[in-house]
Design a protein around this motif. Structure first.
Motif, PDB file in Angstrom:
ATOM      1  N   ILE A 146       2.173   9.290  -8.264  1.00 23.20           N
ATOM      2  CA  ILE A 146       0.926   8.589  -8.578  1.00 23.20           C
ATOM      3  C   ILE A 146      -0.027   8.513  -7.398  1.00 23.20           C
ATOM      4  N   ASP A 147       0.439   8.777  -6.209  1.00 24.41           N
ATOM      5  CA  ASP A 147      -0.416   8.583  -5.043  1.00 24.41           C
ATOM      6  C   ASP A 147      -0.581   9.885  -4.284  1.00 24.41           C
ATOM      7  N   GLY A 148       0.525  10.421  -3.792  1.00 23.37           N
ATOM      8  CA  GLY A 148       0.460  11.664  -3.029  1.00 23.37           C
ATOM      9  C   GLY A 148      -0.036  12.842  -3.851  1.00 23.37           C
ATOM     10  N   GLY A 194       4.406  -0.436  -6.300  1.00 16.74           N
ATOM     11  CA  GLY A 194       3.561  -1.104  -5.300  1.00 16.74           C
ATOM     12  C   GLY A 194       2.218  -0.387  -5.157  1.00 16.74           C
ATOM     13  N   GLU A 195       2.246   0.945  -5.162  1.00 12.87           N
ATOM     14  CA  GLU A 195       0.976   1.700  -5.075  1.00 12.87           C
ATOM     15  C   GLU A 195       0.180   1.570  -6.380  1.00 12.87           C
ATOM     16  N   ALA A 196       0.881   1.505  -7.511  1.00 13.87           N
ATOM     17  CA  ALA A 196       0.170   1.305  -8.783  1.00 13.87           C
ATOM     18  C   ALA A 196      -0.511  -0.071  -8.772  1.00 13.87           C
ATOM     19  N   GLY A 267      -4.276  -2.572   1.078  1.00 16.12           N
ATOM     20  CA  GLY A 267      -2.810  -2.527   1.226  1.00 16.12           C
ATOM     21  C   GLY A 267      -2.352  -1.625   2.357  1.00 16.12           C
ATOM     22  N   HIS A 268      -3.294  -0.962   3.030  1.00 17.88           N
ATOM     23  CA  HIS A 268      -2.930  -0.013   4.087  1.00 17.88           C
ATOM     24  C   HIS A 268      -3.579  -0.361   5.424  1.00 17.88           C
ATOM     25  N   THR A 269      -3.893  -1.643   5.614  1.00 18.77           N
ATOM     26  CA  THR A 269      -4.508  -2.063   6.874  1.00 18.77           C
ATOM     27  C   THR A 269      -3.468  -2.686   7.802  1.00 18.77           C
ATOM     28  N   CYS A 283      10.342   0.504   2.573  1.00 20.32           N
ATOM     29  CA  CYS A 283       9.734   1.674   1.940  1.00 20.32           C
ATOM     30  C   CYS A 283       8.214   1.508   2.016  1.00 20.32           C
ATOM     31  N   HIS A 284       7.501   2.631   1.910  1.00 24.13           N
ATOM     32  CA  HIS A 284       6.041   2.608   2.006  1.00 24.13           C
ATOM     33  C   HIS A 284       5.432   1.585   1.025  1.00 24.13           C
ATOM     34  N   GLY A 285       5.797   1.689  -0.245  1.00 26.50           N
ATOM     35  CA  GLY A 285       5.208   0.814  -1.258  1.00 26.50           C
ATOM     36  C   GLY A 285       5.594  -0.654  -1.089  1.00 26.50           C
ATOM     37  N   ALA A 287       5.911  -2.167   1.901  1.00 26.75           N
ATOM     38  CA  ALA A 287       5.000  -2.682   2.933  1.00 26.75           C
ATOM     39  C   ALA A 287       3.579  -2.792   2.390  1.00 26.75           C
ATOM     40  N   VAL A 288       3.175  -1.814   1.572  1.00 24.30           N
ATOM     41  CA  VAL A 288       1.834  -1.838   0.984  1.00 24.30           C
ATOM     42  C   VAL A 288       1.664  -3.093   0.112  1.00 24.30           C
ATOM     43  N   THR A 289       2.697  -3.408  -0.663  1.00 23.58           N
ATOM     44  CA  THR A 289       2.634  -4.583  -1.534  1.00 23.58           C
ATOM     45  C   THR A 289       2.415  -5.864  -0.729  1.00 23.58           C
TER      46      THR A 289
HETATM   47 ZN   LIG Z   1       0.131   4.460   0.365  1.00 25.30          ZN
END
Ligand SMILES: [Zn+2]
Ligand SMILES: NC(=O)c1ccc[n+]([C@@H]2O[C@H](COP(=O)([O-])OP(=O)(O)OC[C@H]3O[C@@H](n4cnc5c(N)ncnc54)[C@H](O)[C@@H]3O)[C@@H](O)[C@H]2O)c1
Length: 403
Positions: A146-148, A194-196, A267-269, A283-285, A287-289
């Motif tokens: 969904i992201d990459g 989390g990315e969704a 979510g990416h700052t 996991c990436h998502g 931390a993003v959450t």
């Molecule tokens: Zn991301």
């Protein structure tokens, strides 16, 4: 002194790239996997198929069977997943195999089958090999589907910094098969959601509604819509489509990131620093959450986001089975450092996306240290007790806004 003479070069390069959703991707009856992407010549010659290690274990036999049955000349390389392996050494391993099998400039595009790590590594190798060749991307994790899948970026971690080395090089073809998510561990599915969630918060309140209602079911069914309640309504399919469509719409406007104000950076700052240093690893998502929650607290404290919306966000995070906070998000020193690091990536601006509602945003450039400290205090409370009533911890901040 004579006037300098100048030559100005001006060229544009058009990029068209396709993202295709299909089913039964590894069934020899489905031509997509062996298809030569548009603009990559007529083939002939051996193509490199790079697989994630776990993907190889689960699907390796079917993938090999596919290429044998379809008569496609391929060679294989297996790479480990996990961010610890997103390194330049892995890029060189791929480059070395491309050289060994004599990969051409256009006619033999490699195929990358794996999560975000394998995609970023192979994408970077393809963008450097002979100054750039086409490749085919087959994302196998939810996060990557969904992201990459829409992204134009490749990259590796370097000297302790996430994605410090990388390129802009979208592949001409990306193939998505949601069926592959059936084997993804629950933790990775949650991370992908989390990315969704990020996408829902910045621009799609209907997507948020689906996550709010079906969060636990989406995880349990790995978005396969296999249950009696989901077979007809298909929330898994809709979540994936809306998340991809939202991402595609946002990236298309600013693919090369010439504008450093990007709502998709929500979510990416604050998360990159946490993601690089949290132990045990996040996991990436995940931390993003947490960054999404932190930023929502900031917005609420500014009187821009209603308490009720903040509560719905944190509830949805919990229902998906994600943690809303972490000790590093509760540490104001870490959060201030994280913002300072990210600002260097944004030409010393904050360009912080904050919510004004679910699905609505604004950019701000004036968040103070006191605000960061205050939001960190709430995050520390949420980390100690994820069920703590937000009305209590945010009590001093109802700046003239209705709950
Ligand atoms: Zn991301
Ligand atoms: N280039 C971009 O725009 C972009 C966008 C999003 C994320 N990323 C990057 O992607 C990385 C995270 O991606 P990820 O979460 O996919 O990580 P990952 O590639 O490490 O995969 C996670 C784990 O899932 C396993 N796996 C992969 N597919 C599987 C399957 N179908 N079944 C079972 N297990 C499977 C992998 O072996 C790995 O252990 C980060 O480095 C992030 O920076 C890049």
């Amino acid at each position: 002194m004579t006037e300098p003479y100048r030559w100005t070069m001006r060229a544009t390069r058009r990029y068209d790239y396709e993202i295709v959703e299909t089913t039964n991707l590894f069934d020899p009856g489905n031509p997509e996997l062996g298809r030569q992407p548009d603009g990559s010549g007529n083939g002939g010659g051996t193509r490199l198929v790079v697989m994630d290690e776990t993907v190889e274990e689960i699907y390796g036999q079917r993938i090999r069977h596919y290429f044998t049955r379809t008569g496609t000349a391929v060679e294989y390389l297996t790479l480990p997943g996990g961010d610890a392996h997103k390194t330049f050494e892995q890029v060189l391993r791929v480059a070395s195999r491309l050289t060994a099998i004599g990969t051409n400039r256009r006619g033999t595009p490699p195929i990358a089958i794996g999560g975000g790590v394998v995609q970023d590594v192979v994408g970077m190798a393809a963008s450097l090999y002979r100054r750039g060749i086409p490749y085919v991307r087959v994302p196998t994790t939810l996060l990557c589907q969904i992201d990459g899948s829409v992204s134009a970026k490749t990259g590796v971690n370097y000297e302790g910094c996430r994605n410090r080395l990388g390129t802009f090089a979208p592949p001409p073809l990306t193939l998505i098969d949601r069926g592959l998510i059936a084997s993804v561990p629950a933790r990775q599915v949650r991370s992908g959601l989390g990315e969704a969630l990020k996408m829902a918060l910045i621009k799609d309140s209907s997507l948020f509604g689906l996550l709010e209602e079906y969060g636990p079911v989406l995880v349990a069914e790995r978005l396969q819509d296999s249950g009696p309640d989901t077979r007809a309504l298909r929330p898994g399919r809709t979540v994936m489509h809306r998340a991809i469509a939202g991402m595609a719409e946002e990236l298309q406007k600013n693919l090369w990131e010439t504008d450093l104000k990007r709502i998709v950076d929500y979510g990416h700052t604050f998360s990159p620093l946490v993601e690089m240093s949290a132990r045990p690893e996040l996991c990436h998502g995940e931390a993003v959450t947490m960054d999404c929650v932190f930023s929502a607290v900031l917005a609420h404290h500014r009187g821009r986001l209603r308490l009720r919306d903040l509560e719905r966000i944190v509830d949805t995070v919990r229902r998906i089975g994600l943690a809303p906070s972490h000790p590093m998000f509760g540490d104001p020193t870490v959060m201030r450092q994280a913002l300072a690091d990210t600002m260097r990536h944004r030409d010393n601006h904050q360009y912080l996306t904050l919510l004004t509602g679910i699905g609505r945003t604004e950019f701000v450039d004036d968040v103070t240290e006191a605000e960061i400290n205050d939001a960190a205090r709430v995050m520390a409370a949420l980390d100690r007790d994820p069920h703590i009533p937000l009305a209590d911890v945010c009590a001093s901040h109802h700046v003239g806004m209705a709950a």
